[in-house]
Design a protein around this motif. Structure first.
Motif, short mmCIF file in Angstrom:
data_model
loop_
_atom_site.label_atom_id
_atom_site.label_comp_id
_atom_site.label_asym_id
_atom_site.label_seq_id
_atom_site.Cartn_x
_atom_site.Cartn_y
_atom_site.Cartn_z
N ASN A 26 0.84 -1.20 0.00
CA ASN A 26 0.00 0.00 0.00
C ASN A 26 0.87 1.25 0.00
OD1 ASN A 26 -1.30 2.32 1.62
ND2 ASN A 26 -3.08 1.09 1.04
N THR A 27 1.88 1.25 0.85
CA THR A 27 2.76 2.41 0.96
C THR A 27 3.52 2.67 -0.34
OG1 THR A 27 3.04 1.96 3.32
CG2 THR A 27 4.62 3.44 2.30
N ILE A 28 4.05 1.60 -0.92
CA ILE A 28 4.84 1.75 -2.14
C ILE A 28 3.94 2.12 -3.32
CG2 ILE A 28 6.42 0.56 -3.71
CD1 ILE A 28 7.05 -1.29 -1.25
N PHE A 29 2.81 1.44 -3.45
CA PHE A 29 1.89 1.74 -4.54
C PHE A 29 1.33 3.15 -4.43
CE2 PHE A 29 0.43 -2.53 -6.53
CZ PHE A 29 1.75 -2.90 -6.71
N MET B 148 -2.57 3.30 -5.94
CA MET B 148 -3.60 2.91 -4.99
C MET B 148 -4.99 3.45 -5.33
SD MET B 148 -2.75 0.60 -2.98
CE MET B 148 -4.35 0.60 -2.21
N ASP B 149 -5.08 4.44 -6.22
CA ASP B 149 -6.41 4.94 -6.57
C ASP B 149 -6.98 4.23 -7.79
OD1 ASP B 149 -4.63 6.02 -8.35
OD2 ASP B 149 -5.44 8.05 -8.30
N ILE C 45 14.74 5.29 0.29
CA ILE C 45 13.89 4.11 0.15
C ILE C 45 13.15 3.83 1.45
CG2 ILE C 45 13.85 1.64 -0.33
CD1 ILE C 45 14.44 3.42 -2.75
N GLN C 46 13.83 4.00 2.57
CA GLN C 46 13.18 3.81 3.86
C GLN C 46 12.06 4.82 4.06
OE1 GLN C 46 13.79 1.25 5.77
NE2 GLN C 46 12.29 1.83 7.31
N THR D 183 8.07 3.93 4.71
CA THR D 183 7.47 4.26 5.99
C THR D 183 6.59 5.52 5.92
OG1 THR D 183 9.47 5.51 6.60
CG2 THR D 183 9.34 3.19 7.28
N ALA D 184 6.34 6.01 4.70
CA ALA D 184 5.52 7.21 4.55
C ALA D 184 4.12 6.95 5.07
CB ALA D 184 5.48 7.65 3.09
#
Length: 492
Positions: free
Chosen positions: A69-72, A78-79, A485-486, A490-491
């Protein structure tokens, strides 16, 4: 001639994700794709009014707070119209005349299977704890390699007293090779854990994902060029530099870059490097000798309107219960003994019009026609495809009665199809075969022996959407560093 920061060879999911991430980070990115249509196994094809998927059937770990979810979200995926599969059974496994449900959520997963195997509740709890641990392990870390060196079949056999669970828990693993002797536990765990967290499919063709990534890349200044088959990676004339300076395409175009990333099979990638001083002979031999996993036969069907109610899960049906005996051999005469059934969510109403059947198919089944090309394989090949399709339908009818009577059109693809369209050696569905007994010879890091040539895609660590996504981030970290990348992962 413009020199790009990064030139990416191949527009499969790994290549497009690398391009999207690096372009968002401010790099000038160019993607070169040999086909007229980007996307690799993520692309769709159309027949009449219907679009069929070649590789994307469902995705795990897309719920809020989960890894994909975070990466997409970062790359704008994600939309898209994602549909969450049934929480009480996103996958239904039928073997031995009984059906077992894989439920969403680790505790729910344990509770559901424990209803059928109450004496194995503690072992099931230990199993999902192993999945949790693997999900948290960093790709490329020493801990990841420790799990890669463990045998999946041996782990399950040691854990469960009820040996049928060793097959049931692998029941949705048509998406990997179930080799008793060699399948790494890390691969098996990642092929299951994200889906247990949450499972999703698109309400529409998988090509929507490809188009969204293209939009993201172009919005951030990147460029994707189709019909650009890279024939040679040109070395710096100064042999002391030991680096690539440009990619030459079959149409004569030459593209310069500071760094090159290949989303192409490693053996094919290093065949493009014609400078002898850049690669040792022993390394070239190793690349040429790496084994590829088997392929897939897919039967994409259109069914009569209002005849098949949509089911919001995947069905996996097995003729036998000993499903770990896949050894990568077999001929066209072998009977189909397993099939995955999935269907497209309807645009409206309760009925689906598209159903896909998938079953593993080895290269030995196709070897007779390996010198042929698309649409020129002969009547015996067409007869083989039809026979295999009917076997798949017959096995699927054990859980969907009279499915064959509902079909109005079907399109069958084999490993030969994947080889010719996606340039995948032997039509491999899962990339280079990983072996827990010979880890360092069957796994490749994203850093190649050539300093400014990086690798990405399913041939490195893991296949599947999650595996390719995490490998793409690992590749990008070699250019961006670990901190950016981290931050992406973690966004909020």
């Amino acid at each position: 001639m413009k020199q790009h920061d990064v030139v990416i060879i191949g527009s499969g999911l790994g290549g497009l994700l690398c391009a999207a991430v690096l372009a968002r980070q401010g790099m000038s990115v160019l993607v070169l794709e040999r086909q007229a249509q980007p996307g690799g196994c993520m692309q769709s094809y159309t027949r009449g009014k219907y679009a069929f998927d070649t590789g994307l059937h469902y995705v795990g770990g897309l719920a809020e707070g989960q890894r994909l979810n975070t990466i997409f979200s970062y790359v704008g995926l994600m939309d898209l119209p994602w549909q969450r599969l049934d929480a009480d059974g996103f996958d239904r496994i039928t073997m031995g005349g009984q059906t077992y449900a894989f439920a969403e959520g680790y505790q729910h997963f344990v509770d559901t299977l424990a209803e059928d195997f109450p004496t194995e509740r503690e072992a099931l709890r230990q199993y999902v704890e192993m999945l949790r641990v693997n999900e948290e392990v960093a790709f490329g870390s020493d801990e990841a390699f420790r799990f890669f060196g463990m045998n999946a079949y041996q782990y399950l056999s040691d854990l469960f007293k009820r040996k049928e669970l060793v097959s049931i828990l692998a029941g949705s693993a048509i998406k990997m090779e179930l080799r008793k002797e060699s399948l790494p536990l890390f691969m098996f765990a990642h092929g299951n854990s994200a889906f247990i967290q949450s499972s999703w499919r698109l309400r529409g063709p998988g090509n929507m994902l490809v188009q969204r990534l293209l939009q993201r890349i172009q919005a951030d200044g990147g460029q994707v060029v189709c019909g650009a088959e890279v024939e040679e990676l040109l070395a710096d004339p100064d042999v002391s530099q030991k680096r690539i300076v440009a990619a030459r395409c079959s149409n004569g175009e030459v593209y310069e870059g500071k760094t090159f990333i290949s989303d192409v099979h490693p053996a094919l990638t290093f065949q493009m490097v014609n400078a002898p001083h850049l690669l040792k002979k022993v390394f070239r031999r190793r690349m040429d000798m790496m084994e590829n996993t088997g392929g897939m036969l897919t039967v994409s069907m259109v069914v009569k309107p209002h005849t098949l109610r949509y089911f919001n899960h995947n069905k996996f049906v097995y003729r036998n219960t000993d499903i770990w005996n896949t050894d990568g051999k077999g001929g066209a005469e072998d009977t189909v003994d397993r099939v995955m059934i999935c269907c497209r969510p309807p645009v409206s109403g309760d009925y689906t019009e598209q159903v896909d059947l998938l079953t593993p198919m080895t290269w030995d089944c196709c070897r007779k026609w390996e010198q042929t090309t698309v649409a020129h394989r002969g009547d015996d090949y067409l007869a083989m495809k039809e026979a295999k399709a009917q076997e798949c339908i017959a096995l699927a009818e054990t859980v969907i009665p009279r499915l064959g009577d509902m079909v109005v059109a079907k399109y069958v693809s084999t490993p030969l199809t994947y080889r010719d369209y996606n340039h995948t050696p032997e039509g491999s569905a899962y990339g280079v075969r990983k072996d827990c007994r010979n880890l360092y010879m069957t796994m490749l890091p994203p850093q190649s022996p050539i300093g400014n040539l990086l690798l990405t895609g399913q041939n490195l660590m893991l296949h599947g959407v999650e595996g390719v996504t995490m490998t793409a981030l690992l590749t990008c970290s070699l250019l961006l560093g670990k901190e950016p990348i981290q931050q992406i992962m973690t966004a909020p």
